[in-house]
Design an enzyme around this catalytic site. Structure first.
Site, short mmCIF file in Angstrom:
data_model
loop_
_atom_site.label_atom_id
_atom_site.label_comp_id
_atom_site.label_asym_id
_atom_site.label_seq_id
_atom_site.Cartn_x
_atom_site.Cartn_y
_atom_site.Cartn_z
N LYS A 1 -29.95 44.88 35.01
CA LYS A 1 -29.71 44.73 36.45
C LYS A 1 -28.71 45.76 36.91
O LYS A 1 -27.93 46.34 36.14
CB LYS A 1 -29.21 43.31 36.77
CG LYS A 1 -27.90 42.90 36.10
CD LYS A 1 -26.61 43.42 36.74
CE LYS A 1 -25.36 42.95 36.01
NZ LYS A 1 -24.12 43.61 36.49
N GLY B 1 -22.30 47.10 31.81
CA GLY B 1 -22.37 46.57 33.16
C GLY B 1 -23.78 46.35 33.65
O GLY B 1 -24.01 46.12 34.84
N ASP C 1 -23.57 35.74 35.17
CA ASP C 1 -24.74 36.52 35.56
C ASP C 1 -26.06 35.90 35.07
O ASP C 1 -27.13 36.36 35.49
CB ASP C 1 -24.65 37.95 35.00
CG ASP C 1 -23.61 38.79 35.72
OD1 ASP C 1 -23.07 38.33 36.74
OD2 ASP C 1 -23.33 39.91 35.25
N GLY D 1 -25.85 43.96 32.30
CA GLY D 1 -26.24 42.56 32.13
C GLY D 1 -27.14 42.28 30.96
O GLY D 1 -27.83 41.26 30.96
N GLY E 1 -26.68 41.25 27.80
CA GLY E 1 -26.46 39.99 27.10
C GLY E 1 -26.86 38.79 27.94
O GLY E 1 -27.49 37.85 27.44
N SER E 2 -26.52 38.81 29.23
CA SER E 2 -26.89 37.72 30.12
C SER E 2 -28.39 37.62 30.29
O SER E 2 -28.97 36.53 30.34
CB SER E 2 -26.22 37.92 31.49
OG SER E 2 -24.82 37.82 31.39
N SER E 3 -29.05 38.77 30.39
CA SER E 3 -30.50 38.79 30.53
C SER E 3 -31.18 38.25 29.28
O SER E 3 -32.14 37.47 29.35
CB SER E 3 -30.98 40.21 30.83
OG SER E 3 -32.37 40.24 31.10
N GLY F 1 -22.18 46.66 26.66
CA GLY F 1 -20.92 46.95 27.33
C GLY F 1 -21.05 47.92 28.47
O GLY F 1 -20.12 48.69 28.74
N PRO G 1 -28.04 49.40 27.04
CA PRO G 1 -26.77 49.69 26.39
C PRO G 1 -25.82 48.50 26.45
O PRO G 1 -25.77 47.77 27.44
CB PRO G 1 -26.21 50.87 27.21
CG PRO G 1 -27.40 51.49 27.86
CD PRO G 1 -28.36 50.37 28.11
#
Length: 299
Positions: free
Chosen positions: A23, A109, A147, A111, A113-115, A107, A105
């Site tokens: 995102k 920004g 997120d 998202g 891990g959240s995705s 770290g 990538p």
């Protein structure tokens, strides 16, 4: 969905593959600090077609096993935590093997891990037959990260609070699905450092959806990130020679809207080492929506 230059291995027998898109925060305003230490934010989330891919195989013995993917302990992996949370919340006795193919990538920004966590909740809700609706899954997702709910919702959204209060954008409110050049400098940004910085501006006046569409907003974290993470400042300066470069979230990635993928690739080829970059297309609907529809149609 076109994952661009991303190459992933073929799906192994018995597994099913599910996408987890990145995102962008098209803007990010910090309105103030709350009594609990978190910040009141406003932002607009838009997905892009760069995706991680998660492969799942249901187990009958209740075990949750990560077979490949991130080089972090399973206990810290949001995918494993999401699977365990869904299992504990629904009482299912099923388990899963999961393989993670990372293309977003870490770290950055974006998202990732959240995705990945949201895709795990959505996919296992289907594969395990736990029967939760989107609202239920968003509530669970919020326990994993602010997120996660927007990735569960599957639509571009105007977000407030810590990012959990979502207003899904209708056809006349959605941002244009543009081509972006996304550049990753050679560093990672610690979000806690940014939001804990005394110099961070925390007094933006609330904006409406219409106001965002008319002005484009800004990212209130940019000055703080520039001052504390010099590689991000250098990346912003370099990319700004081609247009309006912006920070996504607290970074480290910066992005630039480009007229076409071809024009973005011309800039991409000039990115200096050790930075990396890729072209992505903005999406107002997550590719998970189409994947869920295909799964249900095949059931």
């Amino acid at each position: 969905m076109d994952p661009g230059s991303v190459t992933v291995p073929a799906v192994k027998a018995g597994f099913s593959r599910w996408p987890a898109p990145a995102k962008l925060n098209l803007f990010l305003h910090v309105l103030g600090r709350r009594a609990d230490g978190y910040h009141e934010l406003q932002t607009c989330f838009q997905f892009v077609d760069r995706c991680d891919f998660l492969d799942f195989r249901v187990r009958g013995d209740g075990l949750i096993r990560r077979r490949a993917g991130l080089d972090i302990p399973s206990a810290q992996d949001l995918v494993v935590r999401a699977a365990q949370l869904l299992k504990e919340s629904t009482g299912t006795r099923k388990g899963v093997d999961v393989e993670i193919h990372k293309n977003i990538p870490v770290g950055a920004g974006l998202g990732g891990g959240s995705s990945d966590a949201a895709t795990t909740l959505l996919a296992l809700n289907e594969l395990w037959g736990t029967g939760l609706d989107s609202s239920d899954l968003q509530t669970l997702g919020l326990r994993l990260g602010a997120d996660v709910p927007v990735f569960v919702s599957g639509s571009s959204a105007f977000a407030e609070g810590v990012g959990e209060r979502l207003t899904i954008l209708g056809p006349t409110e959605r941002p244009e699905e543009r081509n972006y050049l996304i550049l990753k400098p050679d560093c990672e940004v610690d979000t806690a450092v940014v939001f804990g910085a005394p110099e961070l501006t925390r007094n933006s006046v609330p904006i409406t959806i219409r106001g965002f569409l008319e002005t484009g907003g800004r990212n209130d974290c940019t000055a703080t990130v520039r001052g504390r993470f010099p590689p991000v400042a250098s990346a912003l300066d370099w990319l700004s020679q081609f247009g309006e470069a912006r920070l996504t979230g607290t970074g480290a990635c910066v992005f630039l809207a480009v007229e076409s993928a071809a024009s973005g690739e011309m800039i991409q080829h000039r990115i200096p080492a050790p930075w990396t970059g890729f072209i992505a297309r903005g999406l107002n609907e997550s590719p998970m929506r189409a994947r869920l529809k295909a799964h249900r149609n095949s059931a």
